[in-house]
Motif scaffolding. Structure first.
Motif, PDB file in Angstrom:
ATOM      1  N   UNK A   6       3.395 -19.492 -26.393  1.00  0.00           N
ATOM      2  CA  UNK A   6       2.853 -18.722 -27.519  1.00  0.00           C
ATOM      3  C   UNK A   6       2.908 -17.246 -27.167  1.00  0.00           C
ATOM      4  N   UNK A   7       3.616 -16.478 -27.973  1.00  0.00           N
ATOM      5  CA  UNK A   7       3.743 -15.033 -27.738  1.00  0.00           C
ATOM      6  C   UNK A   7       2.537 -14.313 -28.325  1.00  0.00           C
ATOM      7  N   UNK A   8       2.197 -14.637 -29.563  1.00  0.00           N
ATOM      8  CA  UNK A   8       0.964 -14.125 -30.148  1.00  0.00           C
ATOM      9  C   UNK A   8       0.505 -15.072 -31.244  1.00  0.00           C
ATOM     10  N   UNK A   9      -0.784 -15.004 -31.526  1.00  0.00           N
ATOM     11  CA  UNK A   9      -1.360 -15.782 -32.621  1.00  0.00           C
ATOM     12  C   UNK A   9      -2.528 -14.984 -33.173  1.00  0.00           C
ATOM     13  N   UNK A  10      -2.370 -14.527 -34.409  1.00  0.00           N
ATOM     14  CA  UNK A  10      -3.440 -13.741 -35.036  1.00  0.00           C
ATOM     15  C   UNK A  10      -4.388 -14.654 -35.790  1.00  0.00           C
ATOM     16  N   UNK A  11      -3.839 -15.686 -36.424  1.00  0.00           N
ATOM     17  CA  UNK A  11      -4.628 -16.719 -37.096  1.00  0.00           C
ATOM     18  C   UNK A  11      -3.681 -17.891 -37.321  1.00  0.00           C
ATOM     19  N   UNK A  12      -4.107 -18.897 -38.074  1.00  0.00           N
ATOM     20  CA  UNK A  12      -3.228 -20.066 -38.202  1.00  0.00           C
ATOM     21  C   UNK A  12      -2.015 -19.820 -39.095  1.00  0.00           C
ATOM     22  N   UNK A  13      -1.913 -18.640 -39.705  1.00  0.00           N
ATOM     23  CA  UNK A  13      -0.769 -18.322 -40.569  1.00  0.00           C
ATOM     24  C   UNK A  13       0.127 -17.233 -40.009  1.00  0.00           C
ATOM     25  N   UNK A  14      -0.257 -16.597 -38.935  1.00  0.00           N
ATOM     26  CA  UNK A  14       0.529 -15.495 -38.368  1.00  0.00           C
ATOM     27  C   UNK A  14       0.648 -15.679 -36.859  1.00  0.00           C
ATOM     28  N   UNK A  15       1.825 -16.170 -36.435  1.00  0.00           N
ATOM     29  CA  UNK A  15       2.022 -16.421 -35.009  1.00  0.00           C
ATOM     30  C   UNK A  15       3.502 -16.411 -34.671  1.00  0.00           C
ATOM     31  N   UNK A  16       3.779 -16.333 -33.382  1.00  0.00           N
ATOM     32  CA  UNK A  16       5.147 -16.380 -32.893  1.00  0.00           C
ATOM     33  C   UNK A  16       5.156 -17.221 -31.628  1.00  0.00           C
ATOM     34  N   UNK A  17       5.989 -18.258 -31.617  1.00  0.00           N
ATOM     35  CA  UNK A  17       6.117 -19.153 -30.479  1.00  0.00           C
ATOM     36  C   UNK A  17       7.573 -19.222 -30.046  1.00  0.00           C
TER      37      UNK A  17
END
Length: 77
Positions: A6-17
């Motif tokens: 997981x590179x980033x996760x702001x919430x369950x709708x905005x993330x980058x894996x």
């Protein structure tokens, strides 16, 4: 074996894996605006080139610290 990072996760709708499949890297970008985008790279240099372009100083909206953390996470993949 698939390794997920997981590179980033702001919430369950905005993330980058990033998923590592041997020598292939699959980037999954999920956003509330655009849905899900997938990008596939066959080498680490290609992945890093994409990350540095996508998160360049000119294009990134947010603090410089956050941008540096994202790029550091890509380097650890």
């Amino acid at each position: 074996m698939i390794k997920k990072v997981q590179i980033y996760k702001k919430d369950k709708w905005n993330m980058l894996n990033v998923e590592v499949h041997g020598t292939r890297f699959i980037v999954r970008v999920i956003s509330d605006q655009w849905g899900e985008d997938n990008f596939e790279f066959l080498s680490r240099p290609a992945l890093m080139h994409w990350a540095e372009e996508r998160f360049s100083k000119e294009r990134f909206e947010g603090p410089e610290e956050e941008r540096e953390q994202i790029l550091a996470a890509f380097k650890e993949v």
